[in-house]
Design a protein around this motif. Structure first.
Motif, PDB file in Angstrom:
ATOM      1  N   HIS A 190      54.672 -56.814  64.815  1.00 34.66           N
ATOM      2  CA  HIS A 190      54.103 -57.803  65.731  1.00 34.66           C
ATOM      3  C   HIS A 190      53.560 -57.083  66.953  1.00 34.66           C
ATOM      4  O   HIS A 190      54.178 -56.152  67.427  1.00 34.66           O
ATOM      5  N   PRO A 191      52.426 -57.567  67.487  1.00 34.09           N
ATOM      6  CA  PRO A 191      52.022 -57.023  68.781  1.00 34.09           C
ATOM      7  C   PRO A 191      53.138 -57.305  69.795  1.00 34.09           C
ATOM      8  O   PRO A 191      53.764 -58.362  69.736  1.00 34.09           O
ATOM      9  N   SER A 216      54.433 -57.874  73.639  1.00 36.44           N
ATOM     10  CA  SER A 216      53.959 -58.279  74.939  1.00 36.44           C
ATOM     11  C   SER A 216      54.854 -57.650  76.013  1.00 36.44           C
ATOM     12  O   SER A 216      56.069 -57.721  75.915  1.00 36.44           O
ATOM     13  N   MET A 267      49.532 -52.645  69.957  1.00 32.48           N
ATOM     14  CA  MET A 267      49.675 -52.546  68.506  1.00 32.48           C
ATOM     15  C   MET A 267      49.460 -51.091  68.096  1.00 32.48           C
ATOM     16  O   MET A 267      48.529 -50.443  68.573  1.00 32.48           O
ATOM     17  N   ASP A 268      50.335 -50.590  67.219  1.00 29.26           N
ATOM     18  CA  ASP A 268      50.245 -49.202  66.748  1.00 29.26           C
ATOM     19  C   ASP A 268      49.909 -49.235  65.268  1.00 29.26           C
ATOM     20  O   ASP A 268      50.670 -49.762  64.474  1.00 29.26           O
ATOM     21  N   CYS A 269      48.748 -48.708  64.878  1.00 28.92           N
ATOM     22  CA  CYS A 269      48.332 -48.687  63.469  1.00 28.92           C
ATOM     23  C   CYS A 269      48.274 -47.251  62.981  1.00 28.92           C
ATOM     24  O   CYS A 269      47.420 -46.481  63.425  1.00 28.92           O
ATOM     25  N   CYS A 322      49.453 -56.230  75.798  1.00 29.90           N
ATOM     26  CA  CYS A 322      49.916 -56.388  74.423  1.00 29.90           C
ATOM     27  C   CYS A 322      49.513 -55.111  73.684  1.00 29.90           C
ATOM     28  O   CYS A 322      48.423 -54.585  73.912  1.00 29.90           O
ATOM     29  N   TRP A 346      50.352 -51.574  59.970  1.00 27.69           N
ATOM     30  CA  TRP A 346      50.425 -52.315  61.236  1.00 27.69           C
ATOM     31  C   TRP A 346      51.881 -52.366  61.658  1.00 27.69           C
ATOM     32  O   TRP A 346      52.762 -52.513  60.829  1.00 27.69           O
ATOM     33  N   SER A 347      52.130 -52.289  62.961  1.00 27.27           N
ATOM     34  CA  SER A 347      53.469 -52.567  63.434  1.00 27.27           C
ATOM     35  C   SER A 347      53.694 -54.069  63.240  1.00 27.27           C
ATOM     36  O   SER A 347      52.735 -54.833  63.226  1.00 27.27           O
ATOM     37  N   SER A 361      48.292 -42.267  64.781  1.00 23.72           N
ATOM     38  CA  SER A 361      48.038 -43.703  64.933  1.00 23.72           C
ATOM     39  C   SER A 361      46.871 -43.967  65.852  1.00 23.72           C
ATOM     40  O   SER A 361      46.492 -43.121  66.663  1.00 23.72           O
ATOM     41  N   VAL A 364      56.149 -49.280  70.679  1.00 22.86           N
ATOM     42  CA  VAL A 364      56.143 -50.279  69.609  1.00 22.86           C
ATOM     43  C   VAL A 364      56.489 -49.671  68.256  1.00 22.86           C
ATOM     44  O   VAL A 364      56.727 -50.395  67.304  1.00 22.86           O
ATOM     45  N   TYR A 375      39.986 -53.279  66.474  1.00 22.53           N
ATOM     46  CA  TYR A 375      39.253 -53.988  67.418  1.00 22.53           C
ATOM     47  C   TYR A 375      37.772 -53.476  67.417  1.00 22.53           C
ATOM     48  O   TYR A 375      37.524 -52.358  67.700  1.00 22.53           O
TER      49      TYR A 375
END
Ligand code: ATP
Ligand code: MG
Ligand code: MG
Length: 186
Positions: free
Chosen positions: A7-8, A10, A89-91, A87, A4-5, A124, A20, A98
């Motif tokens: 923090h998400p 914004s 997020m890069d995984c 917002c 996970w990066s 990702s 990100v 989600y």
């Protein structure tokens, strides 16, 4: 394993495009909601094949190679362009390195000709949602994704051992869906 990066992030409406994760300086913002990423040949070849694969709805639209200031770039859709205060997020997916839409993606991955025939390392999932409740998940970053020599294919779930080139992508996605499902209220 899913990375996970921290923090998400914004992003204010109409603020400049931000990334990100990843290498600083690899991107330029183009016109008409498009993004330029420094050219890597294997990423270009992945994009070309993905545009006619069943995974197409989960991939940024790809528009070929463009040159700026003597540098080649892959031209793609900016996935943030249609979001309001998104917002992000890069995984990074896989063992070596989600929501409803994740399950849809899993079903498409399991049938995709492209996915079967490629070792997916360093790629990702980009998660984006915004104030209006709009949400999306796309596969990004094909810079280290390489084709398997035909007729070899991968199942993306078998444990990695030296030489088998399994990437653990679907194993990571199974775990990810389990974690998110467990977080939902009963
Ligand atoms: P690394 O190999 O270190 O992961 P990279 O330089 O190959 O990084 P990417 O992983 O492709 O770069 O992208 C870095 C970041 O840029 C992503 O985390 C995301 O925030 C943003 N990004 C990449 N592609 C897009 C896109 N099509 N639309 C919107 N944002 C994007
Ligand atoms: Mg990346
Ligand atoms: Mg990369």
């Amino acid at each position: 394993m899913v990375n996970w990066s921290p923090h998400p992030v914004s992003v204010k409406k109409r603020s400049p495009w931000v990334q990100v994760a990843g290498h600083a300086g690899n991107f330029k913002v183009g016109s008409d909601g498009r993004l330029l990423k420094k050219y890597f040949e294997c990423e270009q070849q992945c994009f070309v094949q993905l545009m006619s694969d069943s995974l197409r709805p989960f991939i940024p639209g790809y528009y070929g190679v463009t040159k700026q200031d003597e540098q080649d770039y892959n031209l793609m859709d900016d996935l943030l362009a249609d979001f309001d205060s998104p917002c992000i997020m890069d995984c990074k997916m896989g063992s070596r390195r989600y929501q409803q839409r994740l399950k849809e993606l899993k079903a498409v991955l399991e049938k995709s000709d492209f996915f079967k025939a490629h070792e997916v390392v360093g790629s990702s999932l980009l998660f984006v949602h915004d104030l209006t409740g709009k949400a999306g998940i796309w596969m990004i970053d094909f810079g280290k994704v390489v084709p398997m020599p035909p007729p070899l294919t991968l199942d993306h779930r078998s444990p990695w051992v030296e030489g088998n080139r399994e990437d653990g992508y679907l194993w990571g996605l199974d775990n990810f869906i389990d974690i998110l499902t467990n977080m939902l209220p009963e």
